[in-house]
Design a protein around this motif. Structure first.
Motif, PDB file in Angstrom:
ATOM      1  N   ALA A 174       0.840  -1.200   0.000  1.00 39.57           N
ATOM      2  CA  ALA A 174       0.000   0.000   0.000  1.00 39.57           C
ATOM      3  C   ALA A 174       0.875   1.250   0.000  1.00 39.57           C
ATOM      4  CB  ALA A 174      -0.909  -0.001   1.224  1.00 39.57           C
ATOM      5  N   PRO A 175       0.625   2.186  -0.924  1.00 39.38           N
ATOM      6  CA  PRO A 175       1.465   3.388  -1.009  1.00 39.38           C
ATOM      7  C   PRO A 175       1.431   4.217   0.264  1.00 39.38           C
ATOM      8  CG  PRO A 175       0.110   3.157  -2.968  1.00 39.38           C
ATOM      9  CD  PRO A 175      -0.370   2.134  -1.985  1.00 39.38           C
ATOM     10  N   ASP A 176       2.573   4.834   0.535  1.00 38.26           N
ATOM     11  CA  ASP A 176       2.742   5.783   1.638  1.00 38.26           C
ATOM     12  C   ASP A 176       2.487   5.181   3.015  1.00 38.26           C
ATOM     13  OD1 ASP A 176       3.511   7.841  -0.079  1.00 38.26           O
ATOM     14  OD2 ASP A 176       1.430   8.364  -0.483  1.00 38.26           O
ATOM     15  N   GLY A 177       2.663   3.896   3.132  1.00 41.54           N
ATOM     16  CA  GLY A 177       2.517   3.253   4.437  1.00 41.54           C
ATOM     17  C   GLY A 177       3.850   2.732   4.929  1.00 41.54           C
ATOM     18  N   TRP A 178       3.811   1.965   5.986  1.00 46.39           N
ATOM     19  CA  TRP A 178       5.027   1.386   6.546  1.00 46.39           C
ATOM     20  C   TRP A 178       5.189  -0.063   6.129  1.00 46.39           C
ATOM     21  CZ3 TRP A 178       8.880   4.049   8.480  1.00 46.39           C
ATOM     22  CH2 TRP A 178       8.625   5.349   8.918  1.00 46.39           C
ATOM     23  N   THR A 179       4.357  -0.540   5.215  1.00 48.78           N
ATOM     24  CA  THR A 179       4.487  -1.909   4.742  1.00 48.78           C
ATOM     25  C   THR A 179       5.550  -1.977   3.667  1.00 48.78           C
ATOM     26  OG1 THR A 179       2.676  -1.569   3.183  1.00 48.78           O
ATOM     27  CG2 THR A 179       2.110  -2.521   5.318  1.00 48.78           C
ATOM     28  N   TRP A 180       6.068  -3.155   3.447  1.00 48.15           N
ATOM     29  CA  TRP A 180       7.121  -3.345   2.465  1.00 48.15           C
ATOM     30  C   TRP A 180       6.873  -4.641   1.714  1.00 48.15           C
ATOM     31  CZ3 TRP A 180       9.657  -7.873   3.436  1.00 48.15           C
ATOM     32  CH2 TRP A 180       9.609  -8.357   4.731  1.00 48.15           C
ATOM     33  N   ALA A 181       7.607  -4.824   0.636  1.00 47.42           N
ATOM     34  CA  ALA A 181       7.514  -6.039  -0.173  1.00 47.42           C
ATOM     35  C   ALA A 181       8.927  -6.545  -0.445  1.00 47.42           C
ATOM     36  CB  ALA A 181       6.794  -5.757  -1.485  1.00 47.42           C
ATOM     37  N   LEU A 182       9.008  -7.819  -0.710  1.00 47.58           N
ATOM     38  CA  LEU A 182      10.284  -8.477  -0.995  1.00 47.58           C
ATOM     39  C   LEU A 182      10.218  -9.075  -2.390  1.00 47.58           C
ATOM     40  CD1 LEU A 182      13.024  -9.807  -0.018  1.00 47.58           C
ATOM     41  CD2 LEU A 182      11.626 -11.751   0.671  1.00 47.58           C
ATOM     42  N   ARG A 183      11.257  -8.854  -3.170  1.00 49.32           N
ATOM     43  CA  ARG A 183      11.414  -9.522  -4.469  1.00 49.32           C
ATOM     44  C   ARG A 183      12.757 -10.208  -4.447  1.00 49.32           C
ATOM     45  NH1 ARG A 183       7.353  -8.019  -8.154  1.00 49.32           N
ATOM     46  NH2 ARG A 183       8.260  -9.039  -9.937  1.00 49.32           N
ATOM     47  N   ALA A 184      12.797 -11.418  -4.967  1.00 47.27           N
ATOM     48  CA  ALA A 184      14.046 -12.182  -4.958  1.00 47.27           C
ATOM     49  C   ALA A 184      14.317 -12.765  -6.328  1.00 47.27           C
ATOM     50  CB  ALA A 184      13.974 -13.295  -3.919  1.00 47.27           C
ATOM     51  N   GLY A 185      15.588 -12.808  -6.665  1.00 46.15           N
ATOM     52  CA  GLY A 185      16.055 -13.457  -7.879  1.00 46.15           C
ATOM     53  C   GLY A 185      16.872 -14.666  -7.496  1.00 46.15           C
ATOM     54  N   PRO A 186      17.600 -15.229  -8.430  1.00 49.56           N
ATOM     55  CA  PRO A 186      18.407 -16.412  -8.139  1.00 49.56           C
ATOM     56  C   PRO A 186      19.517 -16.157  -7.119  1.00 49.56           C
ATOM     57  CG  PRO A 186      18.174 -16.123 -10.520  1.00 49.56           C
ATOM     58  CD  PRO A 186      17.592 -14.913  -9.863  1.00 49.56           C
ATOM     59  N   ARG A 187      20.115 -14.940  -7.126  1.00 47.43           N
ATOM     60  CA  ARG A 187      21.234 -14.647  -6.218  1.00 47.43           C
ATOM     61  C   ARG A 187      20.984 -13.477  -5.290  1.00 47.43           C
ATOM     62  NH1 ARG A 187      23.343 -14.599 -11.260  1.00 47.43           N
ATOM     63  NH2 ARG A 187      23.712 -12.389 -11.065  1.00 47.43           N
ATOM     64  N   MET A 188      20.091 -12.581  -5.645  1.00 49.78           N
ATOM     65  CA  MET A 188      19.915 -11.331  -4.909  1.00 49.78           C
ATOM     66  C   MET A 188      18.456 -11.136  -4.507  1.00 49.78           C
ATOM     67  SD  MET A 188      23.062 -10.236  -5.034  1.00 49.78           S
ATOM     68  CE  MET A 188      22.874  -8.604  -4.350  1.00 49.78           C
ATOM     69  N   TRP A 189      18.249 -10.301  -3.474  1.00 44.11           N
ATOM     70  CA  TRP A 189      16.905  -9.919  -3.057  1.00 44.11           C
ATOM     71  C   TRP A 189      16.872  -8.416  -2.825  1.00 44.11           C
ATOM     72  CZ3 TRP A 189      17.122  -7.385   1.510  1.00 44.11           C
ATOM     73  CH2 TRP A 189      18.147  -7.698   2.396  1.00 44.11           C
ATOM     74  N   ILE A 208      21.452 -13.728  -1.578  1.00 42.44           N
ATOM     75  CA  ILE A 208      20.840 -14.942  -1.057  1.00 42.44           C
ATOM     76  C   ILE A 208      21.947 -15.912  -0.677  1.00 42.44           C
ATOM     77  CG2 ILE A 208      19.426 -16.946  -1.668  1.00 42.44           C
ATOM     78  CD1 ILE A 208      17.764 -15.041  -3.418  1.00 42.44           C
ATOM     79  N   ASP A 209      21.869 -16.445   0.519  1.00 42.82           N
ATOM     80  CA  ASP A 209      22.878 -17.391   0.996  1.00 42.82           C
ATOM     81  C   ASP A 209      22.649 -18.728   0.301  1.00 42.82           C
ATOM     82  OD1 ASP A 209      24.660 -19.016   2.294  1.00 42.82           O
ATOM     83  OD2 ASP A 209      24.013 -18.460   4.312  1.00 42.82           O
ATOM     84  N   VAL A 210      23.522 -19.067  -0.612  1.00 43.18           N
ATOM     85  CA  VAL A 210      23.378 -20.276  -1.423  1.00 43.18           C
ATOM     86  C   VAL A 210      23.402 -21.516  -0.534  1.00 43.18           C
ATOM     87  CG1 VAL A 210      24.224 -21.488  -3.456  1.00 43.18           C
ATOM     88  CG2 VAL A 210      24.599 -19.046  -3.252  1.00 43.18           C
ATOM     89  N   ALA A 211      24.098 -21.470   0.581  1.00 41.50           N
ATOM     90  CA  ALA A 211      24.165 -22.630   1.467  1.00 41.50           C
ATOM     91  C   ALA A 211      22.793 -22.988   2.028  1.00 41.50           C
ATOM     92  CB  ALA A 211      25.145 -22.357   2.615  1.00 41.50           C
ATOM     93  N   LEU A 212      21.916 -21.999   2.179  1.00 37.99           N
ATOM     94  CA  LEU A 212      20.579 -22.286   2.689  1.00 37.99           C
ATOM     95  C   LEU A 212      19.769 -23.122   1.703  1.00 37.99           C
ATOM     96  CD1 LEU A 212      19.588 -18.821   4.182  1.00 37.99           C
ATOM     97  CD2 LEU A 212      20.255 -20.871   5.438  1.00 37.99           C
TER      98      LEU A 212
END
Length: 82
Positions: free
Chosen positions: A42-57, A75-79
């Motif tokens: 939701a715009p202008d709020g304190w909420t956030w979103a996460l997007r992840a790729g193969p190596r980065m987030w 992203i920790d590949v060991a996980l």
């Protein structure tokens, strides 16, 4: 409609320390988020979103006209090896 992406100072500095491939992946994550406003919190709020790729987030929040990237990381590949 054009959207904007603002980078927090820490994100801007972190991007400079990434390899070319990792920097490219983060930029692709930002582009994917910008073209998919339905995935924005939701715009202008304190909420956030996460997007992840193969190596980065990335974590971002939204304004009416775009997103603010708050954090990026590797992203920790060991996980994922289990």
């Amino acid at each position: 409609m054009a959207y904007r992406a603002d980078l927090a100072v820490q994100v801007d500095e972190a991007l400079m320390g990434l390899s070319d491939d990792d920097r490219q992946e983060v930029m692709e994550l930002i582009a994917e988020a910008l073209v998919d406003p339905n995935s924005w919190p939701a715009p202008d709020g304190w909420t956030w979103a996460l997007r992840a790729g193969p190596r980065m987030w990335m974590v971002f929040t939204a304004d009416l006209d775009g997103i603010d990237v708050l954090a990026i990381g590797e992203i920790d590949v060991a996980l994922h090896a289990a």
